[in-house]
Write a protein that holds these residues in place. Structure first.
Motif, PDB file in Angstrom:
ATOM      1  N   ILE A 260       0.849  -1.194   0.000  1.00  0.00           N
ATOM      2  CA  ILE A 260       0.000   0.000   0.000  1.00  0.00           C
ATOM      3  C   ILE A 260       0.886   1.245   0.000  1.00  0.00           C
ATOM      4  O   ILE A 260       1.836   1.352   0.770  1.00  0.00           O
TER       5      ILE A 260
ATOM      6  N   GLY B  33      -4.294  -3.980   6.393  1.00  0.00           N
ATOM      7  CA  GLY B  33      -4.360  -4.164   4.957  1.00  0.00           C
ATOM      8  C   GLY B  33      -5.794  -3.972   4.472  1.00  0.00           C
ATOM      9  O   GLY B  33      -6.717  -3.748   5.264  1.00  0.00           O
ATOM     10  N   VAL B  34      -5.994  -4.103   3.181  1.00  0.00           N
ATOM     11  CA  VAL B  34      -7.292  -3.765   2.584  1.00  0.00           C
ATOM     12  C   VAL B  34      -8.396  -4.710   3.053  1.00  0.00           C
ATOM     13  O   VAL B  34      -9.477  -4.270   3.462  1.00  0.00           O
TER      14      VAL B  34
ATOM     15  N   SER C 139     -11.332  -7.778  -1.185  1.00  0.00           N
ATOM     16  CA  SER C 139     -11.794  -7.502   0.180  1.00  0.00           C
ATOM     17  C   SER C 139     -13.310  -7.631   0.271  1.00  0.00           C
ATOM     18  O   SER C 139     -13.850  -8.103   1.281  1.00  0.00           O
TER      19      SER C 139
ATOM     20  N   THR D 274      -3.101   3.459   4.562  1.00  0.00           N
ATOM     21  CA  THR D 274      -3.383   2.100   5.021  1.00  0.00           C
ATOM     22  C   THR D 274      -4.534   1.508   4.211  1.00  0.00           C
ATOM     23  O   THR D 274      -5.059   2.144   3.294  1.00  0.00           O
ATOM     24  N   GLY D 275      -4.947   0.298   4.589  1.00  0.00           N
ATOM     25  CA  GLY D 275      -6.072  -0.329   3.911  1.00  0.00           C
ATOM     26  C   GLY D 275      -7.350   0.487   4.019  1.00  0.00           C
ATOM     27  O   GLY D 275      -8.166   0.512   3.092  1.00  0.00           O
TER      28      GLY D 275
ATOM     29  N   ALA E  97      -2.999  -7.105   2.018  1.00  0.00           N
ATOM     30  CA  ALA E  97      -4.407  -7.494   2.077  1.00  0.00           C
ATOM     31  C   ALA E  97      -4.824  -7.820   3.503  1.00  0.00           C
ATOM     32  O   ALA E  97      -5.835  -7.334   3.999  1.00  0.00           O
TER      33      ALA E  97
END
Length: 207
Positions: A75, A152-153, A106, A79-80, A129
């Motif tokens: 990323i 993560g995402v 996601s 952030t996600g 992720a």
């Protein structure tokens, strides 16, 4: 971040009604890592596979969108949570923009979690992720790689929707989980979750 009380408040599962746990597929030993491996072996997560009072649902967001093997991605610009809000991007090591695919993955993981009635999620930390506490800030292959606190995402998507998420490095929480599902388990003492470790406190001491 999921707290230990969230683990303590989980119900006691039975064979007839197992605890439903969604897990990063690589932690369950599936060879879905970017290089076609399982990203190493994680006994603390693999141990859960032996219990018949747990139903493990395995999913790899990155494999879902990009296949295996694939490039490494991280990323950039946040952030996600920022990716989901359109304020950051997911880029591969060669600069390909994988933002859209990561968001779709996601959403698929969230769909699975809802459909399966998932009660706990265990994810691979530091992943773009699945990271739940620590991720890279930008390219992890940079000469001076930088870590950041954040999710993560896919982890952010799940946390945004109220799911309890821990990582394979949250050893104290995992011990509580073993005790919850196994009355014969003798909990190890002095274990820490990732955010309680000396490395974490030292690296992020100014944040």
């Amino acid at each position: 971040m999921t707290h230990k009380n969230d683990i303590l408040n989980l119900r006691i599962p039975t064979k007839e009604n197992p605890l439903r746990i969604l897990m990063s597929a690589c932690l369950a030993g599936l060879t879905c890592g970017y290089d076609g491996t399982a990203n190493g072996e994680y006994p603390s997560a693999l141990k859960l596979l032996k219990y018949d009072t747990i139903k493990i649902i395995k999913f790899c967001p990155e494999e879902f969108s990009f296949g295996t093997p694939r490039e490494m991605c991280d990323i950039h610009g946040g952030t996600g949570y920022d990716v989901l809000n359109g304020k950051a991007k997911v880029l591969t090591e060669t600069g390909k923009d994988w933002t859209e695919g990561m968001i779709k993955a996601s959403e698929k993981m969230l769909e699975i979690a809802k459909n399966e009635g998932v009660e706990l999620v265990i994810l691979m930390d530091i992943s773009a992720a699945c990271g739940s506490q620590v991720i890279y800030s930008g390219n992890r292959f940079a000469e001076n790689k930088v870590y950041q606190i954040g999710a993560g995402v896919s982890a952010a998507q799940l946390l945004n929707n109220g799911f309890k998420v821990i990582s394979q490095r949250d050893f104290a929480s995992l011990e509580l989980l073993y005790s919850k599902i196994d009355p014969n388990h003798i909990a190890a003492e002095n274990l820490k979750d990732h955010h309680e470790t000396d490395w974490y406190k030292s690296y992020f001491k100014n944040q």
